[in-house]
Design a protein around this motif. Structure first.
Motif, PDB file in Angstrom:
ATOM      1  N   PRO A 181      -7.838  -2.947  -4.359  1.00  0.00           N
ATOM      2  CA  PRO A 181      -6.742  -2.188  -4.967  1.00  0.00           C
ATOM      3  C   PRO A 181      -5.401  -2.894  -4.781  1.00  0.00           C
ATOM      4  O   PRO A 181      -5.076  -3.398  -3.695  1.00  0.00           O
ATOM      5  N   GLY A 182      -4.629  -2.956  -5.872  1.00  0.00           N
ATOM      6  CA  GLY A 182      -3.361  -3.676  -5.860  1.00  0.00           C
ATOM      7  C   GLY A 182      -3.464  -5.070  -6.427  1.00  0.00           C
ATOM      8  O   GLY A 182      -2.441  -5.720  -6.654  1.00  0.00           O
ATOM      9  N   THR A 183      -4.689  -5.553  -6.638  1.00  0.00           N
ATOM     10  CA  THR A 183      -4.909  -6.862  -7.248  1.00  0.00           C
ATOM     11  C   THR A 183      -5.758  -6.691  -8.495  1.00  0.00           C
ATOM     12  O   THR A 183      -6.393  -5.663  -8.706  1.00  0.00           O
TER      13      THR A 183
END
Length: 393
Positions: A181-183
């Motif tokens: 998450p976040g990439t």
């Protein structure tokens, strides 16, 4: 999974069947192995869970006639005895011209549709002829089958049952992207997102799955900690399944898009629930009719009587006329299984004479007196006449 990985796998071996096994044999083998290897039956057994995934993957291909046909053809062309990089039967390595397998992949011949063999590989591995963007086209998830057991009354009246499943599902952490998450995944620079790369070997030029992205066309730099970059994780979920009234034993119920998740935004597969119905100690079934066998005495049939017979909901009274034969079936309208049109089947009551295994002296004397009183009556006149005719010269 790359094209080469899939072709090199022997799905028939995973299910323990031969390559010429019929659909019924493949399904039977899968159901047996799935029951034995299911995570619920082997808690904490990592090897059993891995085998369960492998067996499910194998059935996802061999259980689908179209996928099986494509898989068999791909193995015939590229499996053992077929093409391997470094040579092709019938061609020398010192020829003056280059034999480009891209020409084969693009041919519009055979039974593979307008894209030739590229359609075959595209259907199997999610791309067509190495076209960038086609690699990432949405793909539908595999169908899943499970079983549920209900009692006879639930099958007749319908029921809502909870169903606990351990199966591959879209990863709840990365939502199927495979990235932490976040990439976000990036397009593979080696193949440009096509999943295939072209290279030459001797006199040949051919395409093969990209080794950097393993044929997916994407690179996940920071994998999701839950699924390890696959975008799919095995989890346990509970579904509420509505069993319709009148379901038959071994009938399958389809739950749309409750199977394995799709990839690249594709729809999930379907979940098929096979229903097993436990027998009832009193009632049977014939289509939409319920059946029941009721013991009666000889005097009740000979003299007539009124019987009280159970139904699934209550009781009904039946009039037995004098002289009714043993084995007679009486019909009670509307006391069977409800049909989809709102009508209901009937209750079929079979009368069977119950012969006492023990009698006291009074009952025996009464029966002997009856036998003497009816000595002139032959209950088998047709049979007696037939035997007499056969004994005559």
């Amino acid at each position: 999974m790359s094209a080469r990985d899939w072709i090199d796998k022997d799905f028939y071996h995973e299910l323990g069947v031969s390559s010429d096994a019929g659909d019924a044999e493949i399904k039977k083998a899968y159901r047996k192995l799935a029951r034995e290897l299911h995570p619920d039956a082997n808690p904490g057994d990592v090897q059993a869970e891995a085998r369960f995934k492998a067996v499910s993957e194998a059935y996802g291909v061999l259980g689908d006639p179209e996928k099986r046909k494509q898989y068999d053809e791909a193995r015939r062309l590229f499996g053992a005895g077929g093409f391997r990089p470094g040579g092709f039967p019938g061609f020398g390595s010192g020829g003056g011209s280059t034999f480009d397998f891209g020409d084969i992949f693009g041919q519009q011949t055979g039974s593979y549709g307008s894209g030739g063999i590229s359609d075959l590989l595209g259907n199997l591995f999610g791309r067509r002829g190495g076209t960038a963007g086609a690699t990432n086209r949405p793909r539908r998830g595999a169908d899943v089958e499970t079983e549920v057991r209900i009692d006879f009354v639930e099958a007749v009246k319908g029921a809502t049952v909870p169903l606990r499943l351990s199966s591959p599902s879209t990863c709840g952490t990365c939502h199927g992207s495979g990235a932490k998450p976040g990439t976000t995944p990036r397009t593979c620079a080696n193949c440009g997102g096509a999943g295939l790369v072209s290279r030459s070997q001797g006199a040949f030029a051919f395409s093969e799955p990209c080794r950097d992205c393993r044929g997916t066309g994407r690179i996940v730099d920071v994998p999701c900690p839950e699924c390890g970059g696959d975008g799919v994780s095995t989890r346990t979920r509970t579904l509420t399944v509505r069993i319709p009234a009148g379901v038959n034993d071994d009938q399958r119920i389809r739950l749309a898009e409750q199977g394995e998740p799709g990839s690249n935004g594709g729809h999930a597969g379907d979940l098929y629930v096979r229903v097993h119905v436990a027998p009832h100690p009193v009632f049977g079934r014939s289509g939409n009719d319920l059946t029941i066998k009721v013991p009666v005495t000889f005097p009740e049939l000979a003299l007539g009587t009124t019987l009280t017979v159970p139904t699934l909901d209550d009781r009904v009274s039946l009039r037995v006329v004098p002289g009714t034969a043993s084995g007679r079936v009486l019909r009670v309208r509307g006391k069977g299984i409800a049909r989809r049109d709102g009508q209901a089947g009937d209750l079929l009551v079979t009368l069977q004479v119950a012969v006492p295994s023990n009698m006291d002296d009074q009952a025996r004397r009464a029966l002997e007196e009856y036998l003497a009183a009816t000595a002139s009556h032959d209950p088998r006149p047709d049979l007696t006449a037939m035997l007499q005719q056969r004994s005559q010269p």
